[in-house]
Design an enzyme around this catalytic site. Structure first.
Site, PDB file in Angstrom:
ATOM      1  N   ALA A 270      49.749  42.454 -33.364  1.00  0.00           N
ATOM      2  CA  ALA A 270      50.571  42.711 -34.528  1.00  0.00           C
ATOM      3  C   ALA A 270      51.691  43.555 -33.731  1.00  0.00           C
ATOM      4  CB  ALA A 270      49.901  44.327 -35.062  1.00  0.00           C
ATOM      5  N   MET A 271      52.681  43.959 -34.771  1.00  0.00           N
ATOM      6  CA  MET A 271      54.037  44.047 -34.045  1.00  0.00           C
ATOM      7  C   MET A 271      54.704  45.157 -34.704  1.00  0.00           C
ATOM      8  SD  MET A 271      56.218  43.498 -31.836  1.00  0.00           S
ATOM      9  CE  MET A 271      57.787  44.655 -31.520  1.00  0.00           C
ATOM     10  N   GLU A 272      55.132  46.300 -33.955  1.00  0.00           N
ATOM     11  CA  GLU A 272      55.452  47.404 -34.408  1.00  0.00           C
ATOM     12  C   GLU A 272      57.196  47.655 -35.201  1.00  0.00           C
ATOM     13  OE1 GLU A 272      54.952  46.830 -31.244  1.00  0.00           O
ATOM     14  OE2 GLU A 272      56.305  47.941 -29.974  1.00  0.00           O
ATOM     15  N   ASN A 273      57.722  46.278 -35.427  1.00  0.00           N
ATOM     16  CA  ASN A 273      58.977  46.288 -35.942  1.00  0.00           C
ATOM     17  C   ASN A 273      59.379  47.686 -36.898  1.00  0.00           C
ATOM     18  OD1 ASN A 273      58.896  43.318 -35.107  1.00  0.00           O
ATOM     19  ND2 ASN A 273      57.622  43.440 -36.817  1.00  0.00           N
ATOM     20  N   HIS A 305      47.828  52.030 -33.880  1.00  0.00           N
ATOM     21  CA  HIS A 305      48.592  51.473 -32.828  1.00  0.00           C
ATOM     22  C   HIS A 305      49.838  51.335 -33.150  1.00  0.00           C
ATOM     23  CE1 HIS A 305      49.320  49.726 -28.629  1.00  0.00           C
ATOM     24  NE2 HIS A 305      50.047  49.101 -29.287  1.00  0.00           N
ATOM     25  N   GLU A 306      50.372  50.488 -33.920  1.00  0.00           N
ATOM     26  CA  GLU A 306      51.466  49.987 -34.350  1.00  0.00           C
ATOM     27  C   GLU A 306      52.245  51.302 -35.123  1.00  0.00           C
ATOM     28  OE1 GLU A 306      52.226  47.348 -33.172  1.00  0.00           O
ATOM     29  OE2 GLU A 306      50.377  46.876 -32.971  1.00  0.00           O
ATOM     30  N   HIS A 309      53.677  53.805 -32.689  1.00  0.00           N
ATOM     31  CA  HIS A 309      54.750  53.294 -31.870  1.00  0.00           C
ATOM     32  C   HIS A 309      55.988  53.820 -32.442  1.00  0.00           C
ATOM     33  CE1 HIS A 309      53.848  50.453 -28.711  1.00  0.00           C
ATOM     34  NE2 HIS A 309      53.177  49.637 -29.371  1.00  0.00           N
ATOM     35  N   GLU A 328      53.374  50.868 -24.271  1.00  0.00           N
ATOM     36  CA  GLU A 328      52.132  50.518 -24.552  1.00  0.00           C
ATOM     37  C   GLU A 328      50.890  51.332 -23.920  1.00  0.00           C
ATOM     38  OE1 GLU A 328      51.850  48.205 -26.796  1.00  0.00           O
ATOM     39  OE2 GLU A 328      53.718  47.422 -26.908  1.00  0.00           O
TER      40      GLU A 328
HETATM   41  N1  TRP Z   1      54.179  45.265 -29.106  1.00  0.00           N
HETATM   42  C1  TRP Z   1      53.035  44.683 -29.828  1.00  0.00           C
HETATM   43  C2  TRP Z   1      52.030  45.744 -29.554  1.00  0.00           C
HETATM   44  O1  TRP Z   1      51.505  46.123 -28.766  1.00  0.00           O
HETATM   45  C3  TRP Z   1      52.734  43.373 -29.264  1.00  0.00           C
HETATM   46  C4  TRP Z   1      53.472  42.393 -29.016  1.00  0.00           C
HETATM   47  C5  TRP Z   1      54.287  41.986 -27.772  1.00  0.00           C
HETATM   48  C6  TRP Z   1      53.542  41.147 -29.644  1.00  0.00           C
HETATM   49  N2  TRP Z   1      54.607  40.571 -27.885  1.00  0.00           N
HETATM   50  C7  TRP Z   1      54.264  40.217 -28.852  1.00  0.00           C
HETATM   51  C8  TRP Z   1      52.720  40.885 -30.848  1.00  0.00           C
HETATM   52  C9  TRP Z   1      54.740  38.859 -29.413  1.00  0.00           C
HETATM   53  C10 TRP Z   1      53.317  39.280 -31.286  1.00  0.00           C
HETATM   54  C11 TRP Z   1      54.130  38.595 -30.615  1.00  0.00           C
HETATM   55  O2  TRP Z   1      51.934  46.336 -30.498  1.00  0.00           O
HETATM   56 ZN    ZN Z   2      51.599  48.201 -28.522  1.00  0.00          ZN
END
Ligand code: TRP
Ligand code: ZN
Length: 882
Positions: A270-273, A305-306, A309, A328
């Site tokens: 997942a990604m924390e945008n 986690h997200e 962030h 992280e």
């Molecule tokens: N920052 C994200 C997390 O740890 C993970 C992440 C880093 C990510 N690079 C990515 C997710 C590329 C998807 C694609 O929560």
């Molecule tokens: Zn993370």
């Protein structure tokens, strides 16, 4: 790319502040399947801390440049240079200015899943680490923070939902067209890796959250149409995470909305945008019928986690990608603590340490070893590793162990206050803890810089006459890539001395000091600690709670370990004592198997497990962990060199049979005692009952008796939830070849339309420790449900084979290595990140016995020799062979 064209690595020591800053970004994005158009208006100014008179260098990747103006005037062709990786304004005026840049990208052709792409028709973005440059030309580095406004326009039919970072500003129809638009504004300055947008046909669930100071936040979780009923648990986990971060860290949410979108094609978890987290749908969607207890636990942890962030990552971000662990490691530590509070703390600690030992220790012991904060990289995508995440979290945990609950919180408070809005470094972070506590963390900081797992050897001796007990501690640091000379680390070693009655003795060191909170500070290569007033010989309990991420060895006897397995007040060490007995046995049994000798009898282990099973006071989830026999990978790691996976498999199978035979009545009784009562619930107590019951069933079935297999079959057929059904299916698949095919077919028939469940079905087949597994995996790559373009499918099938089927991946004929190498080469042309991760499965190849080692090396060389490899795979293969 030919060998000599490989660019030099990026080095931490070469960091320079950006020459130009960006204050605001206005993005106007018109979505289109093959030609999305992006107009970016950037207000920029020279950075006073940068080099005066600099050109403006903007990163770019696979962009088609359509137009560029400076302060509204089209730029002359001689004023800038465009290469495949950059757009450079050669001699910009050295004052604040506005650039407007129009680019076109093809989301449907974006198989790397970085930048703007489509997943099942939904437009989405992934910008960390360096994906924003695939949307527009930009200084794509985390220390350039700007305020973003995003206007998204799309066909209403194709993308009725349009989401961006921050708060919604306005939306409406585009007059005279079938299109509509939405404008989003994010008031918090952020680096471009946190940018995101989504456009698609999605269903949603919504709820309101009221923050500690009474502000209302509209929460939304967006999923594929028809799947909203599977998003409820994620929503629940989100609300609990938000409350927990207020209560435990004083962190309150800072926008009017918080959205999560689940997509099917995603490179990571997942990604924390900012304000718009994007998730791999595997970590959002759950129902009792389709998700296991482990899936629920993962969803809870990753949602947390997200969300966490938002403060540790977004409000305080990283100065450069070398500082990745700053966000992280800290955020993993925070999500671990959240799960520990939400569930059982000891059981959470045990599973976190198992993950660390299972993934990070092998990484740290092989050619891909790197410090928690690396000092150089060729491809940053390859540094989202167990070392940065999991060992990074351990380092934060050690800080807490050293400073205590209050000292740690004081450091965190200072960090959150002092660096809010900053792009910070590990030094900034540590300085806050040093300042808040008046301590010197210079030696501690080595944990960020030195790779490799420290080896700590402890021996204890009781002096009856002096009524004292001495622990002699030796630390050694193994050589790792690029690091041969190392300095001793500061190791917080939590210990207890357990008296003959099972009670902890008071700890007073011979200088009269107390070992504060039971923690010894090991700072020297060799050091002794003497405790006084020890009237009877105690049993030492070492590295309690796994206080330091080290390899511990001691001169403890099996009898002492058995004693700890029964009496240690520290639940982690109680678990670990039995694991140590089991590992010792398996190492010995493996050696015997290779020598063609008789295997030793596992009497001590049987005694330890029997006692655990009989202790009615223990938490069932804990007992399930304590009963688990170390994995084949655990044994391989313990052996460390000249590894023969077949011998390990044989030793472990034999051990499981012996345990099964010896404990059958107790296992059976526990299986019956923990029968479910009431409807399925994913919460911890209920999951713990299932875990124990299934562990008992597994050990019973390991005996291979007709009766135990019939029981597994019944368990499979009568299960009312995925945890039990899938557990029984894997038992049948592994232990009952005669029942295997029918069970697999029945399971597939039932869940064929559910990709995430079909993934489980594929992953299971990839793990069967039989020669046919290879053909099975090959066959499944042609299955209608398989797609090389989808990371979840590839990880389920190929990733499980490489990571979880040691005897077949490391087949002596080399066919397993070939299969994975072929897959890597094939995938690399489409999705380099995915290919590189798969290739990292070779990380322990040097510890194999010579024949398998040669075959692994040949497979790696074959990959290395392929022309046109991505930087991602080039980097992994180069370091693996280096
Ligand atoms: N920052 C994200 C997390 O740890 C993970 C992440 C880093 C990510 N690079 C990515 C997710 C590329 C998807 C694609 O929560
Ligand atoms: Zn993370």
């Amino acid at each position: 790319m030919s060998r000599d064209a490989v660019p030099p690595p990026v080095r931490l020591g070469d960091y320079r502040p950006p020459d130009w800053l960006v204050d605001t970004v206005h993005l106007d994005v018109r979505l289109h399947p093959s030609a999305a158009r992006i107009v970016a208006r950037l207000t920029m100014r020279p950075n006073p801390a940068g080099r005066a008179g600099s050109p403006i260098v903007l990163d770019g990747d696979e962009l088609s440049l359509k137009a560029i103006t400076l302060d509204g005037v089209p730029l002359a062709g001689t004023a800038y240079v465009v290469t495949p990786t950059a757009l450079t304004l050669l001699a910009p005026p050295q004052r604040p200015l506005t650039l407007e840049i129009e680019t076109v990208v093809n989301p449907s052709a974006n198989t790397k899943l970085m930048g703007l792409y489509r997943s099942s028709g939904t437009y989405c973005t992934q910008c960390e680490a360096e994906g924003f440059r695939r949307i527009t030309y930009f200084p794509d580095r985390p220390d350039v923070l700007a305020v973003y406004t995003t206007r998204i326009e799309a066909e209403r039919e194709e993308a009725p939902v349009l989401l961006g970072n921050g708060n919604p500003v306005e939306s409406g129809a585009v007059e005279g067209t079938s299109r509509h638009y939405a404008v989003w504004h994010d008031p918090w300055p952020k680096p471009c890796y946190l940018f995101a947008l989504v456009g698609g046909r999605l269903d949603r669930i919504t709820e309101d959250f009221v923050t500690a100071t009474g502000k209302k936040v509209a929460l939304g979780i967006y999923v594929e149409p028809g799947k909203t009923e599977r998003a409820g648990y994620a929503m629940d986990a989100l609300k609990r995470s938000m409350r927990w971060d207020e209560e435990v860290f004083g962190c309150e949410y800072d926008l009017d909305v918080f959205n999560i979108v689940a997509v099917a094609d995603f490179n990571m978890g997942a990604m924390e945008n900012k304000g718009l987290n994007i998730f791999n749908d595997k970590y959002v969607l759950a129902s009792p019928q389709t998700a296991t207890d482990a899936d629920y636990a993962n969803i809870e942890a990753i949602i947390a986690h997200e969300y966490f962030h938002n403060w540790t990552g977004n409000r305080i971000t990283c100065r450069d990608w070398f500082q990745l662990c700053l966000k992280e490691g800290l955020t993993v530590f925070r999500d671990q603590e959240f799960s520990a509070d939400a569930r059982s703390r000891p059981v959470k600690r045990i599973s976190d340490v198992r993950l660390l030992k299972g993934h990070q220790f092998p990484e740290d012991a092989g050619p891909l070893a790197h410090p928690v904060r690396p000092d150089s990289y060729r491809e940053i995508n390859n540094f989202y590793t167990a070392t940065v995440y999991e060992k990074g979290a351990e380092v934060v945990r050690m800080l807490k162990t050293l400073l205590g609950e209050e000292g740690f919180r004081a450091g965190m408070d200072l960090y959150l206050d002092r660096h809010d809005g900053d792009a910070a470094t590990v030094e900034d972070f540590l300085t806050c803890f040093a300042d808040a506590n008046g301590v010197d963390l210079t030696q501690f900081a080595l944990w960020y810089a030195q790779s490799g797992t420290p080896q700590v050897t402890v021996s204890g001796s009781w002096d009856a006459a002096a009524r004292s007990y001495r622990l002699d501690v030796v630390q050694t640091l193994p050589p790792t890539p690029g690091q041969s000379e190392k300095q001793p680390m500061l190791i917080p070693l939590a210990v207890g001395l357990v008296g003959p009655d099972g009670q902890d003795l008071p700890l007073t060191l011979d200088d009269g000091s107390n070992a504060e909170r039971g923690v010894l500070l090991v700072t020297q290569p060799r050091q002794s600690f003497v405790f006084r007033d020890i009237a009877q010989r105690p049993v030492p309990s070492l590295n309690r709670g796994f206080s330091a991420p080290v390899k511990l060895s001691s001169d403890m006897s099996t009898a002492d370990l058995l004693f700890l397995a029964r009496h240690d007040s520290d639940p982690f060490n109680r678990f670990d004592a039995a694991q140590t007995i089991a590992l010792g046995h398996l190492v010995e049994a493996t050696a015997a198997a290779r020598a063609g000798a008789d295997l030793p009898a596992p009497d001590a282990l049987v005694a330890a497990l029997g006692a655990t099973l009989d202790d009615g006071t223990l938490d069932p989830a804990f007992v399930a962990q304590a009963l688990s026999i170390p994995s084949e990978t655990d044994v391989a790691r313990e052996i460390g060199e000249d590894v023969d996976p077949d011998a390990i498999h044989f030793a472990r199978t034999t051990l499981r049979q012996a345990v099964s035979a010896a404990l059958a009545p107790a296992l059976e009784a526990a299986y019956i005692r923990h029968a479910p009562s009431g409807a399925y619930s994913p919460e911890a107590a209920s999951a713990g009952q299932r875990a124990l019951r299934n562990t008992c069933l597994d050990l019973l079935a390991a005996g291979g008796t007709a009766e135990s297999l019939a029981r597994a079959q019944a368990h499979f057929e009568t299960a009312d939830n995925m945890t039990d059904r899938f557990f029984a299916l894997s038992l049948l698949a592994h232990a009952a070849p005669q029942a295997r095919e029918a069970a697999l077919a029945a399971f597939h028939e039932r869940f064929r339309d559910d990709p995430l469940v079909v993934d489980k079905w594929m992953a299971l087949q990839a793990q069967i420790a039989e020669p046919q597994a290879l053909e099975r995996v090959r066959g499944l790559t042609h299955h209608a449900a398989f797609a090389w373009s989808n990371p979840n499918r590839v990880r389920a099938l190929i990733g499980s084979f490489a990571g979880l089927n040691p005897t077949q991946f490391h087949r002596i004929d080399g066919a397993g290595h070939e299969l994975v190498a072929d897959a890597v080469i094939d995938i690399d042309g489409r999705n380099p990140q995915l290919a590189a991760r798969l290739l990292a499965a070779f990380k322990s190849w040097r510890s194999l016995e010579p024949v398998r080692r040669a075959s692994a090396e040949a497979a790696l060389r074959r990959v290395a020799d392929k022309p046109g490899l991505s930087p991602d795979v080039t980097d992994i293969v180069g370091r693996s062979l280096g």
